[in-house]
Design a protein around this motif. Structure first.
Motif, PDB file in Angstrom:
ATOM      1  N   GLU A   1       0.821  -1.211   0.000  1.00 12.49           N
ATOM      2  CA  GLU A   1       0.000   0.000   0.000  1.00 12.49           C
ATOM      3  C   GLU A   1       0.856   1.263   0.000  1.00 12.49           C
ATOM      4  O   GLU A   1       0.531   2.253  -0.657  1.00 12.49           O
ATOM      5  CB  GLU A   1      -0.936  -0.007   1.205  1.00 12.49           C
TER       6      GLU A   1
ATOM      7  N   GLN B   1       0.476   4.131  -2.868  1.00 13.27           N
ATOM      8  CA  GLN B   1       0.105   5.508  -2.527  1.00 13.27           C
ATOM      9  C   GLN B   1       1.153   6.494  -3.027  1.00 13.27           C
ATOM     10  O   GLN B   1       0.811   7.595  -3.490  1.00 13.27           O
ATOM     11  CB  GLN B   1      -0.071   5.647  -1.018  1.00 13.27           C
TER      12      GLN B   1
ATOM     13  N   ASP C   1       0.534   9.659  -5.647  1.00  9.72           N
ATOM     14  CA  ASP C   1       0.915  11.025  -5.269  1.00  9.72           C
ATOM     15  C   ASP C   1       1.986  11.628  -6.167  1.00  9.72           C
ATOM     16  O   ASP C   1       2.294  12.818  -6.032  1.00  9.72           O
ATOM     17  CB  ASP C   1       1.417  11.045  -3.821  1.00  9.72           C
TER      18      ASP C   1
END
Length: 231
Positions: A12, A16, A20
């Motif tokens: 994860e 992420q 971003d």
């Protein structure tokens, strides 16, 4: 929890970081530097060529016609469908797709391909799927995240790119790869499963690095030197 669900949870943090990234967010905002798009397409064209070759190695290691047909289908998808998002980038920068083909790989793309080839040559079918899966999986989730966050319409400059990767066709690719990897992992020893996990995570990390490579227009250090046969 399935094996691939656990893989997703374990990675994860990298997923992420990819969401971003400035390049990815720039796609959502419709603003990516022209030089970054050029660098991306040049490298990704060669990367996808290598991706198909890894599928070819998987075919050579397959013991059933079902797996041979499966990997052949995946080659056809990359060969005939993934040109569309590339063409979207090319249209936005006013450069033909053909002009951006055949260039040397930047360092990160070179490393990523060698990482895939290593696991394809040395590993099992499970490792091969694990080393390939992060590419379509992260792109699927990128597309879905950008749709959710930016709600692009048809007049968005990167609408074709976003809609392609958020589409059910890519979701099907990811779903079938996950299912096959779950099956292979279930048949694998704990040691083999660890190799699968390591291959998957490094590919996730290299996915982030690929975006960074394109955004920074990464090049090899040092001046280019031509080595002749006499040397």
């Amino acid at each position: 929890m399935t094996f691939t669900s656990a893989l997703r949870k374990e990675n994860e943090d990298v997923f992420q970081s990819i969401f971003d990234h400035n390049f990815v967010q720039g796609i959502g905002k419709g603003k990516v530097p022209k030089e970054a798009l050029i660098h991306y397409v040049k490298a990704d064209f060669e990367y996808l060529n290598a991706f198909m070759k890894v599928y070819g190695i998987a075919i050579s290691k397959s013991t059933t016609r079902e797996d041979i047909a499966y990997f052949t289908e995946k080659i056809n998808f990359v060969l005939n469908s993934e040109v569309h998002p590339h063409n979207n980038f090319c249209e936005q920068i006013g450069v033909s797709y053909e002009e951006l083909q055949g260039y040397p790989l930047p360092p990160t793309a070179d490393h990523y391909i060698k990482h895939m080839m290593y696991h394809a040559q040395q590993g099992s079918l499970g490792e091969i799927l694990a080393v390939l899966l992060p590419c379509p999986w992260t792109y699927l989730e990128i597309g879905q995240e950008l749709v959710k966050t930016y709600k692009p319409t048809v007049d968005h400059p990167f609408y074709p790119w976003i809609s392609f990767y958020a589409d059910e066709r890519v979701e099907t690719v990811v779903h079938t790869m996950r299912n096959r990897l779950d099956q292979l992992a279930e048949e694998s020893s704990p040691q083999e499963q660890m190799g699968i996990k390591n291959a998957f995570r490094k590919s996730c990390q290299l996915e982030w690095s690929f975006w960074e490579m394109a955004f920074t227009c990464e090049e090899w250090v040092g001046k280019k030197e031509v080595v002749t046969a006499s040397e």
